[in-house]
Write a protein that holds these residues in place. Structure first.
Motif, PDB file in Angstrom:
ATOM      1  N   GLU A 185       0.929  -1.321  -0.057  1.00 56.53           N
ATOM      2  CA  GLU A 185       0.127   0.078   0.070  1.00 56.53           C
ATOM      3  C   GLU A 185       0.917   1.277  -0.055  1.00 56.53           C
ATOM      4  N   GLN A 186       1.874   1.194   0.808  1.00 56.96           N
ATOM      5  CA  GLN A 186       2.923   2.452   0.798  1.00 56.96           C
ATOM      6  C   GLN A 186       3.579   2.522  -0.489  1.00 56.96           C
ATOM      7  N   GLU A 187       3.942   1.513  -1.245  1.00 56.71           N
ATOM      8  CA  GLU A 187       4.371   1.618  -2.443  1.00 56.71           C
ATOM      9  C   GLU A 187       3.514   2.208  -3.366  1.00 56.71           C
ATOM     10  N   ALA A 188       2.361   1.881  -3.322  1.00 58.13           N
ATOM     11  CA  ALA A 188       1.508   2.364  -4.518  1.00 58.13           C
ATOM     12  C   ALA A 188       0.957   3.870  -4.136  1.00 58.13           C
ATOM     13  N   HIS A 189       0.817   4.036  -2.693  1.00 60.19           N
ATOM     14  CA  HIS A 189       0.141   5.448  -2.341  1.00 60.19           C
ATOM     15  C   HIS A 189       1.120   6.447  -1.508  1.00 60.19           C
ATOM     16  N   GLY A 190       2.065   5.748  -1.201  1.00 55.57           N
ATOM     17  CA  GLY A 190       3.186   6.789  -0.332  1.00 55.57           C
ATOM     18  C   GLY A 190       2.917   6.539   1.043  1.00 55.57           C
TER      19      GLY A 190
END
Length: 240
Positions: A185-190
């Protein structure tokens, strides 16, 4: 309207009014239009009203509960030919309508400069691999994206009606931690979304809050635990 009912399975007249008829000059006008359109969809065989209404605060015409029919399922879904309309259990119906209520609250946050997107399960779900390579699924009731020119907020939301044990809720918190550890999720949305737990009463909310704080495997700051009555204020404060 059909798409909203398809997503939630069951919605009341009042909920559909709040989700769809938002551009009217008054609440009375929106209510009249919603009832008129729903009556027409009912006569056309595209929506069906449950025989029983939900009592209490939902009493009155706005308490009608709507569901898809085989005709509307064929219009919306590739598997519509296999659609069967069944009577829901009281517990399942209460949960569907409670999730619908939270969706309405989220949509009320929208302004001219604040955009609100809400995903209902299974669109809100996330599939990931566990530490042993096993396939796992995170199943929040709702996922929300709040966008303004200045910031972006992402949330997962869980609606609890007091029917599950505290250990069951903590196990679901574990799944959120496991998914966060993947970094997907962090990779996709920061960043990783906050997880909102919405509970029926303050005693249960306090118990879950204390249990999350004491669990060494959980990150307390990841979870926002509120009651239904405090939800609107907490969401408004979070987007201020």
């Amino acid at each position: 309207m059909l798409e909203h009912v398809a997503a939630h399975r069951y919605l009341t007249t009042r909920q559909l009014e709040a989700l769809v008829f938002t551009g009217h000059t008054s609440e009375d006008s929106a209510a009249r239009t919603a009832r008129r359109v729903l009556a027409r969809l009912g006569r056309s065989g595209l929506l069906a009203s449950l025989e029983r209404r939900v009592g209490g605060v939902r009493a009155g015409s706005s308490a009608n509960v709507w569901q898809l029919t085989s005709a509307s399922a064929r219009l919306l879904r590739s598997d519509g030919l296999n659609f069967r309309r069944i009577a829901p259990s009281p517990r399942f119906l209460r949960h569907c309508l409670a999730v619908g209520d939270v969706h309405v609250v989220l949509r009320s946050l929208a302004t001219e400069t604040r955009r609100v997107r809400v995903a209902v399960e299974p669109e809100s779900w996330r599939t990931f691999l566990g530490p042993g390579g096993e396939r796992r699924t995170l199943e929040p009731d709702l996922a929300a994206l709040i966008e303004t020119p200045a910031y972006e907020e992402r949330w997962f939301l869980e609606v609890d009606l007091g029917t599950e044990s505290l250990p069951t809720l903590l196990r679901k918190c574990d799944v959120y931690e496991a998914y966060r550890a993947t970094g997907a999720e962090q990779e996709a949305h920061g960043s990783f979304p906050l997880v909102w737990w919405i509970l029926t009463d303050s005693t249960r909310a306090a118990r879950l809050r204390d249990a999350v704080r004491r669990a060494p495997r959980l990150t307390p700051g990841l979870f926002v635990i509120v009651t239904v009555n405090a939800l609107t204020g907490a969401l408004v404060e979070a987007t201020a």
